[in-house]
Design a protein around this motif. Sequence first.
Motif, PDB file in Angstrom:
ATOM      1  N   THR A  41     -37.900  -5.831  -1.018  1.00  0.00           N
ATOM      2  CA  THR A  41     -38.112  -5.607   0.416  1.00  0.00           C
ATOM      3  C   THR A  41     -39.163  -4.547   0.742  1.00  0.00           C
ATOM      4  N   ALA A  42     -39.671  -3.850  -0.266  1.00  0.00           N
ATOM      5  CA  ALA A  42     -40.642  -2.773  -0.027  1.00  0.00           C
ATOM      6  C   ALA A  42     -41.927  -3.328   0.577  1.00  0.00           C
ATOM      7  N   THR A  43     -42.508  -2.554   1.481  1.00  0.00           N
ATOM      8  CA  THR A  43     -43.758  -2.958   2.129  1.00  0.00           C
ATOM      9  C   THR A  43     -44.943  -2.114   1.681  1.00  0.00           C
ATOM     10  N   ALA A  44     -44.687  -1.047   0.932  1.00  0.00           N
ATOM     11  CA  ALA A  44     -45.757  -0.162   0.452  1.00  0.00           C
ATOM     12  C   ALA A  44     -45.273   0.562  -0.800  1.00  0.00           C
ATOM     13  N   SER A  45     -46.198   1.012  -1.601  1.00  0.00           N
ATOM     14  CA  SER A  45     -45.853   1.799  -2.785  1.00  0.00           C
ATOM     15  C   SER A  45     -45.256   3.129  -2.360  1.00  0.00           C
ATOM     16  N   VAL A  46     -44.368   3.665  -3.182  1.00  0.00           N
ATOM     17  CA  VAL A  46     -43.814   4.996  -2.972  1.00  0.00           C
ATOM     18  C   VAL A  46     -44.139   5.811  -4.216  1.00  0.00           C
ATOM     19  N   TYR A  47     -44.982   6.827  -4.043  1.00  0.00           N
ATOM     20  CA  TYR A  47     -45.287   7.734  -5.131  1.00  0.00           C
ATOM     21  C   TYR A  47     -44.145   8.734  -5.217  1.00  0.00           C
ATOM     22  N   MET A  48     -43.599   8.935  -6.428  1.00  0.00           N
ATOM     23  CA  MET A  48     -42.516   9.891  -6.617  1.00  0.00           C
ATOM     24  C   MET A  48     -42.916  10.857  -7.718  1.00  0.00           C
ATOM     25  N   ASN A  49     -42.714  12.143  -7.467  1.00  0.00           N
ATOM     26  CA  ASN A  49     -43.132  13.161  -8.418  1.00  0.00           C
ATOM     27  C   ASN A  49     -42.098  14.260  -8.520  1.00  0.00           C
ATOM     28  N   LEU A  50     -41.947  14.819  -9.717  1.00  0.00           N
ATOM     29  CA  LEU A  50     -41.157  16.011  -9.946  1.00  0.00           C
ATOM     30  C   LEU A  50     -42.146  17.157 -10.080  1.00  0.00           C
ATOM     31  N   ILE A  51     -41.953  18.201  -9.293  1.00  0.00           N
ATOM     32  CA  ILE A  51     -42.931  19.290  -9.219  1.00  0.00           C
ATOM     33  C   ILE A  51     -42.255  20.630  -9.479  1.00  0.00           C
ATOM     34  N   HIS A  52     -42.871  21.452 -10.289  1.00  0.00           N
ATOM     35  CA  HIS A  52     -42.450  22.835 -10.474  1.00  0.00           C
ATOM     36  C   HIS A  52     -43.255  23.644  -9.467  1.00  0.00           C
ATOM     37  N   GLY A  53     -42.638  23.990  -8.350  1.00  0.00           N
ATOM     38  CA  GLY A  53     -43.340  24.667  -7.266  1.00  0.00           C
ATOM     39  C   GLY A  53     -43.946  25.997  -7.655  1.00  0.00           C
ATOM     40  N   GLN A  55     -45.347  26.711 -10.495  1.00  0.00           N
ATOM     41  CA  GLN A  55     -46.530  26.529 -11.323  1.00  0.00           C
ATOM     42  C   GLN A  55     -47.652  25.809 -10.593  1.00  0.00           C
ATOM     43  N   ALA A  56     -47.370  25.374  -9.371  1.00  0.00           N
ATOM     44  CA  ALA A  56     -48.395  24.696  -8.574  1.00  0.00           C
ATOM     45  C   ALA A  56     -49.383  25.726  -8.034  1.00  0.00           C
ATOM     46  N   THR A  57     -50.607  25.288  -7.790  1.00  0.00           N
ATOM     47  CA  THR A  57     -51.617  26.161  -7.199  1.00  0.00           C
ATOM     48  C   THR A  57     -52.130  25.536  -5.922  1.00  0.00           C
ATOM     49  N   PRO A  58     -51.863  26.142  -4.775  1.00  0.00           N
ATOM     50  CA  PRO A  58     -51.006  27.299  -4.555  1.00  0.00           C
ATOM     51  C   PRO A  58     -49.536  26.941  -4.774  1.00  0.00           C
ATOM     52  N   PRO A  59     -48.663  27.954  -4.854  1.00  0.00           N
ATOM     53  CA  PRO A  59     -47.240  27.668  -5.058  1.00  0.00           C
ATOM     54  C   PRO A  59     -46.701  26.714  -3.989  1.00  0.00           C
ATOM     55  N   ASN A  60     -45.715  25.915  -4.410  1.00  0.00           N
ATOM     56  CA  ASN A  60     -45.056  24.937  -3.528  1.00  0.00           C
ATOM     57  C   ASN A  60     -46.075  24.014  -2.856  1.00  0.00           C
ATOM     58  N   SER A  61     -46.850  23.351  -3.696  1.00  0.00           N
ATOM     59  CA  SER A  61     -47.831  22.397  -3.205  1.00  0.00           C
ATOM     60  C   SER A  61     -47.984  21.272  -4.223  1.00  0.00           C
ATOM     61  N   TRP A  62     -48.589  20.196  -3.781  1.00  0.00           N
ATOM     62  CA  TRP A  62     -48.920  19.077  -4.665  1.00  0.00           C
ATOM     63  C   TRP A  62     -50.175  18.423  -4.131  1.00  0.00           C
ATOM     64  N   THR A  63     -51.068  18.067  -5.032  1.00  0.00           N
ATOM     65  CA  THR A  63     -52.310  17.396  -4.675  1.00  0.00           C
ATOM     66  C   THR A  63     -52.310  16.008  -5.286  1.00  0.00           C
ATOM     67  N   VAL A  64     -52.665  15.019  -4.493  1.00  0.00           N
ATOM     68  CA  VAL A  64     -52.795  13.658  -4.995  1.00  0.00           C
ATOM     69  C   VAL A  64     -53.838  13.674  -6.105  1.00  0.00           C
ATOM     70  N   ILE A  79     -39.793  15.941   0.811  1.00  0.00           N
ATOM     71  CA  ILE A  79     -39.478  16.691  -0.401  1.00  0.00           C
ATOM     72  C   ILE A  79     -38.016  17.097  -0.364  1.00  0.00           C
ATOM     73  N   ARG A  80     -37.452  17.303  -1.534  1.00  0.00           N
ATOM     74  CA  ARG A  80     -36.101  17.860  -1.613  1.00  0.00           C
ATOM     75  C   ARG A  80     -35.996  18.707  -2.873  1.00  0.00           C
ATOM     76  N   GLN A  81     -35.060  19.639  -2.811  1.00  0.00           N
ATOM     77  CA  GLN A  81     -34.830  20.501  -3.957  1.00  0.00           C
ATOM     78  C   GLN A  81     -34.262  19.683  -5.104  1.00  0.00           C
ATOM     79  N   ARG A  82     -34.604  20.083  -6.291  1.00  0.00           N
ATOM     80  CA  ARG A  82     -34.047  19.454  -7.491  1.00  0.00           C
ATOM     81  C   ARG A  82     -33.306  20.557  -8.238  1.00  0.00           C
ATOM     82  N   THR A  83     -32.024  20.386  -8.435  1.00  0.00           N
ATOM     83  CA  THR A  83     -31.193  21.417  -9.049  1.00  0.00           C
ATOM     84  C   THR A  83     -30.885  21.079 -10.502  1.00  0.00           C
TER      85      THR A  83
END
Length: 106
Positions: A41-53, A55-64, A79-83
Motif C-alpha cells: 500500500t505504500a505510495t513513496a519510499s521511506v528512508y529510515m536511519n539510526l543516528i548517534h546524535g 557524533q553527528a556534525t552538528p550534533p543532533n542532525s542528519w544530512t541526506v 524522529i524518535r528516541q532510541r533506547t
Amino acid sequence: PLGATVSSLAPSVRWSDSNAFIFYYELQLSKDRTFNVDPSTATASVYMNLIHGGQATPPNSWTVPDANALAKGTYFWRIRQRTQATQAGQSETGIAWTPAQSFVVQ
C-alpha cells in the motif's frame, strides 16, 4: 522550520532533545506524510536511519547522503528516541515519533 524551502538535493535536518542522556535516534524521511512502509500500500519510499546524535556534525542532525540525493518536491521527516530496550529488540511501545516536519526541495 516547518515547510522550509531548500535548494540542496541533500539537505540536513536538525532536532533538539532536553534529555542529554539520549543520543541514539531513529529518523524517517519520506514524501508520504504517513510514512507507510507496507509494500502493498505504500505510495513513496521511506528512508529510515539510526543516528548517534552526539557524533553527528552538528550534533543532533542528519544530512541526506549525496548518493541518495532527493528529487524536487515536499518531504516529511520525524524522529524518535532510541533506547537500550529498543536496541536490544524489545518493544518500542511508548516511544512516540515527533510530529512530522516538512520541507520543500526546489
